[in-house]
Design an enzyme around this catalytic site. Structure first.
Site, PDB file in Angstrom:
ATOM      1  CG  HIS A 145       9.370 -34.747   1.100  1.00 34.60           C
ATOM      2  ND1 HIS A 145       8.905 -33.980   2.146  1.00 34.60           N
ATOM      3  CD2 HIS A 145       8.355 -34.784   0.199  1.00 34.60           C
ATOM      4  CE1 HIS A 145       7.676 -33.576   1.883  1.00 34.60           C
ATOM      5  NE2 HIS A 145       7.315 -34.062   0.721  1.00 34.60           N
ATOM      6  CB  CYS A 199       0.775 -45.149 -16.257  1.00 32.00           C
ATOM      7  SG  CYS A 199      -0.561 -45.455 -15.081  1.00 32.00           S
TER       8      CYS A 199
END
Length: 527
Positions: free
Chosen positions: A182, A487
């Site tokens: 995170h 991508c």
């Protein structure tokens, strides 16, 4: 004067930082025990309530990305499965601080030893919860780092990152940590230089440090010569980044006049609120895993998420990837425990194994298609039969929706991330488009995990073997008139873009923060 020490890790967020080291691991709390088990229980309850209130306050001022991280911690604090063992230990006579530490350490150990990257990356969140409650028990306050400091330690808590003032510079250097954590996500979105995986580096270094998060290294106790060289590299990086800004609103064109499409990758619909659609050519990858956080979502939730992005993009294409759960992205109640999840039931394999979940997503996508220029792609395709089965489900669900006047079928394509597809793309001549997932393709070709510092030198899209496969897919696409894009992270890496263009790619999709730098790198290319 100490000898300079050069350490190498993994770059989690690019950039440069020079400043004093601030040790994250210093400081231990001292707890004064209470008279009875009832008092100990009350003390822990009060500490948990204090930590909960602090998290709720942080959420009020946080952006969507940070709020989601904090809400995860808030939910964990309210989970009796997490707090129950601590209260049980108190009832048997253990002091509150010892009971809480013992219970949370056991939970952290389970996360850290998981064979899934996702859970290992969440260990820092549980450690954050542990330490926040312990500080509330002792009423200890964390010392603030000096302005521009490089935060150094084993790992860093997400709330510690959010409570740090980054306006004066600074960075993060971790002996452990994860590029998938995170905190790494927050650092990338805020432009804070961060390096993880430094390994067995000194526990308590002091003094000046030079953090080169562009290349994933740090120098402790640098010499004058190293400081001067660092300043040159840092200045060059800043100048290049600032210069890149002028390309943001322009089409991407090489020096030879070749036009390159540059799209964006997004993981949450809220991300488009901060992107000017005129700066990109559409969405090359919209991940849908965010919707599957705690359980598979219902059809309406998915439909609204897809519709928001399609309406934002207008007539520009939005490529939505069906759920890529599994691997480092487990979903409770959906994914399965496996000894090697990266080579197991993940991506399209899992969706086909759970058609009752997959059909819900298909219906939501078909309903959303009328709101824009939708394209759908399937992840982790290895054989043509998987594509055909997935496409057949779309046809079946479309037939069911036809009675409601929903008859639009979006183009269906596949991710090229498994080597079997890149080696023999002709087996997929009936797909509408290819999108190369450079992260997994490189990982599988080189047999080198992308979050492992020990093999980071192997994990490069610029290796001839990987580029040869990228080139073969691009060449086949050109012959068969099947569009090919890329991508993965490599698409936004200025150092890799020239090689990707040389391999024949003319369509890249990058993180929104990388748009300007990617366009600048394209403008310097000679193809």
């Amino acid at each position: 004067m100490p000898e300079p020490l050069r350490l190498q890790g993994i770059s989690a967020s690019a950039g440069y930082a020079e400043g004093p080291l601030f040790n994250l691991d210093n400081g231990t709390a001292h707890y004064t025990g209470k008279a009875s088990a009832a008092d100990e229980k009350a003390a822990l309850e009060a500490a948990i309530a204090s930590a909960t209130d602090r998290l709720a306050t942080l959420i009020e001022t946080a952006d969507d990305e940070a709020a989601g991280i904090l809400e995860f911690q808030l939910a964990m604090l309210g989970d009796e499965a997490l707090t129950g063992p601590a209260f049980a230990a108190i009832a048997s006579g253990m002091p509150a601080d010892m009971a809480w530490r013992q219970a949370l350490d056991a939970e952290i150990s389970g996360y850290e030893t998981s064979d899934q990257d996702y859970f290992r990356a969440r260990a820092a969140d549980i450690s954050d919860i542990r330490d926040r409650v312990l500080r509330a028990l002792t009423e200890e306050q964390e010392s603030a780092p000096p302005a521009g400091a490089i935060l150094y330690g084993e790992d860093i808590a997400p709330t510690r990152f959010l409570e740090t003032d980054w306006s004066t510079g600074g960075g993060i250097a971790l002996r452990a940590g994860s590029a998938a954590s995170h905190v790494a996500m927050l650092a990338r979105s805020r432009g804070v230089p961060m390096v993880v995986g430094l390994g067995a580096s000194p526990a308590n270094p002091v003094g000046l440090a030079l953090l080169d998060a562009e290349h994933g290294g740090i120098v402790l106790s640098p010499t004058t010569t190293e400081i001067e060289a660092f300043h040159r590299s840092s200045s060059s990086f800043v100048a290049h980044r600032d210069k890149a800004g002028v390309y943001l609103a322009k089409p991407a064109v090489t020096r030879a006049g070749t036009t390159v499409r540059v799209q964006v990758n997004i993981a949450d619909p809220s991300e488009v609120d901060g992107i000017d659609i005129s700066t990109c050519d559409g969405v090359g990858l919209m991940r849908t895993e965010f919707l599957f956080g705690k359980a598979p979502p219902d059809e309406e939730t998915q439909y609204q998420a897809y519709r928001k992005v399609l309406e934002w993009a207008g007539d520009k294409p939005v490529t939505i990837r069906t759920v890529d759960a599994g691997g480092d992205k487990p979903v409770p109640g959906f994914t399965v425990e496996e000894s090697n999840p990266f080579l197991g039931l993940r991506g399209i394999r899992l969706s086909l194994a759970r058609p009752e979940v997959f059909r819900v997503q298909i219906r939501a996508l078909l309903r959303a298609a009328v709101h824009g220029n939708l394209k759908v792609m399937f992840p982790m395709i290895a054989v043509a039969e998987e594509y055909q089965r997935a496409a057949a489900l779309f046809v079946e669900e479309q037939a069911g929706l036809a009675a409601r006047g929903i008859a639009q079928m979006p183009p269906l394509g596949i991710m090229v991330e498994v080597p079997s597809v890149a080696i023999a793309p002709e087996a997929f001549a009936d797909v509408a488009f290819f999108s190369i997932g450079s992260n997994d393709l490189t990982q599988y070709v080189m047999a080198a995990a992308r979050d492992n510092a020990a093999v980071a030198h192997l994990n490069s899209v610029r290796h001839p073997a990987v580029l040869r496969l990228v080139g073969s897919v691009a060449a086949f696409g050109l012959r068969a008139k099947i569009p090919v894009s890329l991508c993965g992270d490599a698409g936004g890496d200025p150092a890799s873009i020239p090689a990707l263009l040389e391999a024949g790619l003319r369509d890249l999709s990058v993180a929104p923060a990388q748009l300007a730098m990617a366009k600048a790198a394209i403008s310097d290319a000679s193809v």
